[in-house]
Design a protein around this motif. Sequence first.
Motif, PDB file in Angstrom:
ATOM      1  N   GLY A  68      52.689  36.572  -6.644  1.00  0.00           N
ATOM      2  CA  GLY A  68      52.342  35.569  -5.636  1.00  0.00           C
ATOM      3  C   GLY A  68      51.000  34.925  -5.942  1.00  0.00           C
ATOM      4  N   GLU A  69      50.027  35.731  -6.349  1.00  0.00           N
ATOM      5  CA  GLU A  69      48.706  35.186  -6.705  1.00  0.00           C
ATOM      6  C   GLU A  69      48.805  34.305  -7.939  1.00  0.00           C
ATOM      7  OE1 GLU A  69      45.573  38.039  -7.116  1.00  0.00           O
ATOM      8  OE2 GLU A  69      45.328  38.171  -4.936  1.00  0.00           O
ATOM      9  N   LEU A  70      49.574  34.775  -8.912  1.00  0.00           N
ATOM     10  CA  LEU A  70      49.751  33.988 -10.136  1.00  0.00           C
ATOM     11  C   LEU A  70      50.372  32.638  -9.805  1.00  0.00           C
ATOM     12  CD1 LEU A  70      49.837  33.663 -13.245  1.00  0.00           C
ATOM     13  CD2 LEU A  70      52.006  34.908 -13.229  1.00  0.00           C
ATOM     14  N   LEU A  71      51.406  32.647  -8.951  1.00  0.00           N
ATOM     15  CA  LEU A  71      52.085  31.405  -8.583  1.00  0.00           C
ATOM     16  C   LEU A  71      51.146  30.486  -7.813  1.00  0.00           C
ATOM     17  CD1 LEU A  71      55.586  32.818  -7.708  1.00  0.00           C
ATOM     18  CD2 LEU A  71      55.111  31.033  -9.395  1.00  0.00           C
ATOM     19  N   ARG A  72      50.390  31.040  -6.867  1.00  0.00           N
ATOM     20  CA  ARG A  72      49.482  30.178  -6.078  1.00  0.00           C
ATOM     21  C   ARG A  72      48.450  29.530  -6.987  1.00  0.00           C
ATOM     22  NH1 ARG A  72      50.488  34.145  -2.286  1.00  0.00           N
ATOM     23  NH2 ARG A  72      48.664  35.402  -2.748  1.00  0.00           N
ATOM     24  N   TRP A  73      47.990  30.266  -7.980  1.00  0.00           N
ATOM     25  CA  TRP A  73      46.997  29.703  -8.901  1.00  0.00           C
ATOM     26  C   TRP A  73      47.618  28.623  -9.789  1.00  0.00           C
ATOM     27  CZ3 TRP A  73      42.277  28.570  -9.934  1.00  0.00           C
ATOM     28  CH2 TRP A  73      41.910  28.222 -11.247  1.00  0.00           C
ATOM     29  N   VAL A  74      48.747  28.952 -10.420  1.00  0.00           N
ATOM     30  CA  VAL A  74      49.328  28.018 -11.389  1.00  0.00           C
ATOM     31  C   VAL A  74      49.904  26.787 -10.685  1.00  0.00           C
ATOM     32  CG1 VAL A  74      51.179  27.735 -13.106  1.00  0.00           C
ATOM     33  CG2 VAL A  74      49.752  29.799 -13.126  1.00  0.00           C
ATOM     34  N   MET A  75      50.507  26.971  -9.500  1.00  0.00           N
ATOM     35  CA  MET A  75      51.139  25.839  -8.821  1.00  0.00           C
ATOM     36  C   MET A  75      50.128  24.994  -8.052  1.00  0.00           C
ATOM     37  SD  MET A  75      54.523  27.807  -7.397  1.00  0.00           S
ATOM     38  CE  MET A  75      55.371  26.417  -6.650  1.00  0.00           C
ATOM     39  N   TYR A  76      49.162  25.653  -7.388  1.00  0.00           N
ATOM     40  CA  TYR A  76      48.320  24.918  -6.428  1.00  0.00           C
ATOM     41  C   TYR A  76      46.824  25.058  -6.689  1.00  0.00           C
ATOM     42  CZ  TYR A  76      52.780  24.964  -4.006  1.00  0.00           C
ATOM     43  OH  TYR A  76      54.105  24.819  -3.695  1.00  0.00           O
ATOM     44  N   GLY A  77      46.432  25.810  -7.709  1.00  0.00           N
ATOM     45  CA  GLY A  77      45.009  25.967  -7.981  1.00  0.00           C
ATOM     46  C   GLY A  77      44.286  26.789  -6.928  1.00  0.00           C
ATOM     47  N   GLU A  78      45.048  27.617  -6.167  1.00  0.00           N
ATOM     48  CA  GLU A  78      44.398  28.498  -5.183  1.00  0.00           C
ATOM     49  C   GLU A  78      43.868  29.723  -5.912  1.00  0.00           C
ATOM     50  OE1 GLU A  78      46.926  29.388  -1.823  1.00  0.00           O
ATOM     51  OE2 GLU A  78      47.371  27.262  -1.604  1.00  0.00           O
ATOM     52  N   ARG A  79      42.549  29.857  -5.907  1.00  0.00           N
ATOM     53  CA  ARG A  79      41.880  30.841  -6.748  1.00  0.00           C
ATOM     54  C   ARG A  79      42.018  32.255  -6.200  1.00  0.00           C
ATOM     55  NH1 ARG A  79      38.057  30.425 -10.531  1.00  0.00           N
ATOM     56  NH2 ARG A  79      38.079  28.194 -10.279  1.00  0.00           N
ATOM     57  N   ARG A 130      56.516  28.135  -2.611  1.00  0.00           N
ATOM     58  CA  ARG A 130      56.519  26.746  -2.106  1.00  0.00           C
ATOM     59  C   ARG A 130      56.587  26.727  -0.583  1.00  0.00           C
ATOM     60  NH1 ARG A 130      57.339  23.312  -6.469  1.00  0.00           N
ATOM     61  NH2 ARG A 130      58.806  24.185  -7.962  1.00  0.00           N
ATOM     62  N   VAL A 131      57.486  27.527  -0.038  1.00  0.00           N
ATOM     63  CA  VAL A 131      57.651  27.557   1.416  1.00  0.00           C
ATOM     64  C   VAL A 131      56.347  28.020   2.067  1.00  0.00           C
ATOM     65  CG1 VAL A 131      58.853  28.696   3.310  1.00  0.00           C
ATOM     66  CG2 VAL A 131      60.137  27.888   1.317  1.00  0.00           C
ATOM     67  N   ALA A 132      55.752  29.088   1.516  1.00  0.00           N
ATOM     68  CA  ALA A 132      54.510  29.612   2.095  1.00  0.00           C
ATOM     69  C   ALA A 132      53.414  28.558   2.034  1.00  0.00           C
ATOM     70  CB  ALA A 132      54.080  30.863   1.329  1.00  0.00           C
ATOM     71  N   HIS A 133      53.363  27.804   0.941  1.00  0.00           N
ATOM     72  CA  HIS A 133      52.315  26.798   0.794  1.00  0.00           C
ATOM     73  C   HIS A 133      52.495  25.659   1.790  1.00  0.00           C
ATOM     74  CE1 HIS A 133      49.995  23.533  -1.222  1.00  0.00           C
ATOM     75  NE2 HIS A 133      49.162  24.529  -1.366  1.00  0.00           N
ATOM     76  N   ARG A 134      53.758  25.259   2.001  1.00  0.00           N
ATOM     77  CA  ARG A 134      54.033  24.170   2.948  1.00  0.00           C
ATOM     78  C   ARG A 134      53.673  24.576   4.368  1.00  0.00           C
ATOM     79  NH1 ARG A 134      59.439  23.671   1.188  1.00  0.00           N
ATOM     80  NH2 ARG A 134      59.334  22.668  -0.830  1.00  0.00           N
ATOM     81  N   GLY A 135      53.780  25.876   4.619  1.00  0.00           N
ATOM     82  CA  GLY A 135      53.519  26.368   5.972  1.00  0.00           C
ATOM     83  C   GLY A 135      52.051  26.385   6.342  1.00  0.00           C
ATOM     84  N   ARG A 136      51.157  26.123   5.383  1.00  0.00           N
ATOM     85  CA  ARG A 136      49.726  26.189   5.686  1.00  0.00           C
ATOM     86  C   ARG A 136      49.287  25.072   6.614  1.00  0.00           C
ATOM     87  NH1 ARG A 136      47.607  29.289   0.948  1.00  0.00           N
ATOM     88  NH2 ARG A 136      48.936  31.064   1.261  1.00  0.00           N
TER      89      ARG A 136
END
Length: 136
Positions: A68-79, A130-136
């Motif tokens: 999940g951390e890897l995906l958030r970083w690679v997809m959205y730049g969330e450190r 993706r779903v988790a990110h949209r929910g922010r």
Amino acid sequence: MSVGRLAAAASGIALALTLGGCGGRAPDSPGARLYAMNCLACHQRDGAGVPGVQPPLAGTPVPTGDPGELLRWVMYGERPASLPRGPYSGVMPQFAYLSDADLATLLSYVRTSFGNQAPPVTAAMVAAARVAHRGR
Ligand code: HEC
């Protein structure tokens, strides 16, 4: 498939081979091709990165850590906390535009290459990110 589409597909393959093929072995799997097209320019063929500019993708925490951390970083730049800001002068682009299947294939390749041995990333994990990110 039309002749035009065939030609376009062939030139795409040729591009992938050119990008990945300078001097070393040609990329020989879908994951290696996706890596060559999206990541290799910065993280290098062997995942060693460039000192002070881009980190290696082996021996560093994020590539083999929590998917999940890897995906958030690679997809959205969330450190992630394990990637402190500072030591690298480069800036990494975001890759959320890649398909779920391509991200899964690409990140599974990274997690099992360069000496890495981590479980794969699935398309379902990408979709959930993706779903988790949209929910922010
Ligand atoms: C334009 C250069 C560039 C490209 C292309 C690029 N990255 Fe990066 N990457 C960086 C930089 C710079 C950092 C460190 C950024 C920071 O800490 O601010 C980084 C960090 C990382 C990390 C964290 C590594 C660690 O130290 O734990 C991972 C994982 C990663 N990138 C994966 C990828 C993947 C997968 C791709 C291809 C889809 C990719 N990168 C494409 C420049 C790039």
